[in-house]
Design an enzyme around this catalytic site. Sequence first.
Site, PDB file in Angstrom:
ATOM      1  N   ASP A   1       0.908  -1.337   0.241  1.00 57.16           N
ATOM      2  CA  ASP A   1       0.071   0.113   0.048  1.00 57.16           C
ATOM      3  C   ASP A   1       0.864   1.128   0.388  1.00 57.16           C
ATOM      4  O   ASP A   1       1.613   1.524   1.287  1.00 57.16           O
ATOM      5  CB  ASP A   1      -0.775   0.039   1.259  1.00 57.16           C
ATOM      6  CG  ASP A   1      -1.584  -0.975   0.905  1.00 57.16           C
ATOM      7  OD1 ASP A   1      -1.879  -1.990   0.216  1.00 57.16           O
ATOM      8  OD2 ASP A   1      -3.511  -1.293   1.857  1.00 57.16           O
TER       9      ASP A   1
ATOM     10  N   LYS B   1      -7.130   3.482  -3.160  1.00 55.87           N
ATOM     11  CA  LYS B   1      -7.301   3.715  -1.175  1.00 55.87           C
ATOM     12  C   LYS B   1      -7.876   5.062  -0.897  1.00 55.87           C
ATOM     13  O   LYS B   1      -6.891   6.000  -1.652  1.00 55.87           O
ATOM     14  CB  LYS B   1      -6.429   2.458  -1.187  1.00 55.87           C
ATOM     15  CG  LYS B   1      -6.738   2.915   0.538  1.00 55.87           C
ATOM     16  CD  LYS B   1      -5.187   2.363   1.055  1.00 55.87           C
ATOM     17  CE  LYS B   1      -5.548   2.344   3.053  1.00 55.87           C
ATOM     18  NZ  LYS B   1      -3.983   2.200   3.241  1.00 55.87           N
TER      19      LYS B   1
ATOM     20  N   LYS C   1     -10.296  -0.008  -2.563  1.00 58.86           N
ATOM     21  CA  LYS C   1     -10.392  -0.090  -1.353  1.00 58.86           C
ATOM     22  C   LYS C   1     -10.572   1.190   0.287  1.00 58.86           C
ATOM     23  O   LYS C   1     -10.321   1.817  -0.194  1.00 58.86           O
ATOM     24  CB  LYS C   1      -8.577  -0.637  -0.437  1.00 58.86           C
ATOM     25  CG  LYS C   1      -8.176  -0.926   0.612  1.00 58.86           C
ATOM     26  CD  LYS C   1      -7.181  -1.553   0.916  1.00 58.86           C
ATOM     27  CE  LYS C   1      -6.892  -1.657   2.783  1.00 58.86           C
ATOM     28  NZ  LYS C   1      -5.701  -2.023   3.251  1.00 58.86           N
TER      29      LYS C   1
END
Length: 237
Positions: free
Chosen positions: A102, A166, A195
């Site tokens: 991430d 995300k 996400k």
Amino acid sequence: MSIQVFKDFITMNDPSDFAKYIDHTILKPDVTFHDIMKGVEYTRKYGFACLVLSPYHALRALKEFKDIRICSVIGFPLGYASTLTKIEEAKELIRNGVAEIDMVMNIQAFKDKHYEEVVDEISKIVDLAHKENVIVKVIIETGLLNDDEKAKATELVIEGGADFVKTCTGFLGGRATIHDVLLLKNVSKGKIKVKASGGIRRLYDAIALILAGADRLGTSSGVSIFEGFVKAKEKLR
């Protein structure tokens, strides 16, 4: 959303299916490896999609625990580390066997409208990761962006070739919202997954975000959310 919609979701999904939505996250700066070991146990027991750790703890966990998917973070949480720094972070994690990364988008470059730099950085990390089948999720920090910027950032993440866009780190006050998930999902047009992360602590918030289009949920409350799902399912039988 009506109560019946939530009941239908719980009825139609097994606990093992629900667990696959959850990235169980342990990133607070004061956690110890004892906390990480408990996270490993819960990830094994419940079958979460992955366990998200700081690079410091991920590098140790990758050596000791081979039976779970471990994700770690780069450029976290502010995103303005240099591209070379992010690349070296990624290389070390990939070399040691991380399954997912991430990364935080360079928000300052984005705000300056240096979009080519943003895409270039993402694509370089993605190229390194995809050679080893490592998934890349890019955090755009929705709490710092207006809706037009959220849409533009999602387009850049898609252009950079990442697997997920995300919402938030959860460290800068932003939180996952249904509005943002719907926006990101609409802009993505199936080209990238979404996400949701930031402030997800309750079961019904988690389900609402999934129903809005989130493919993954990043949360430090993964255990209580999952256990709440199991209890709710038992009550509906």
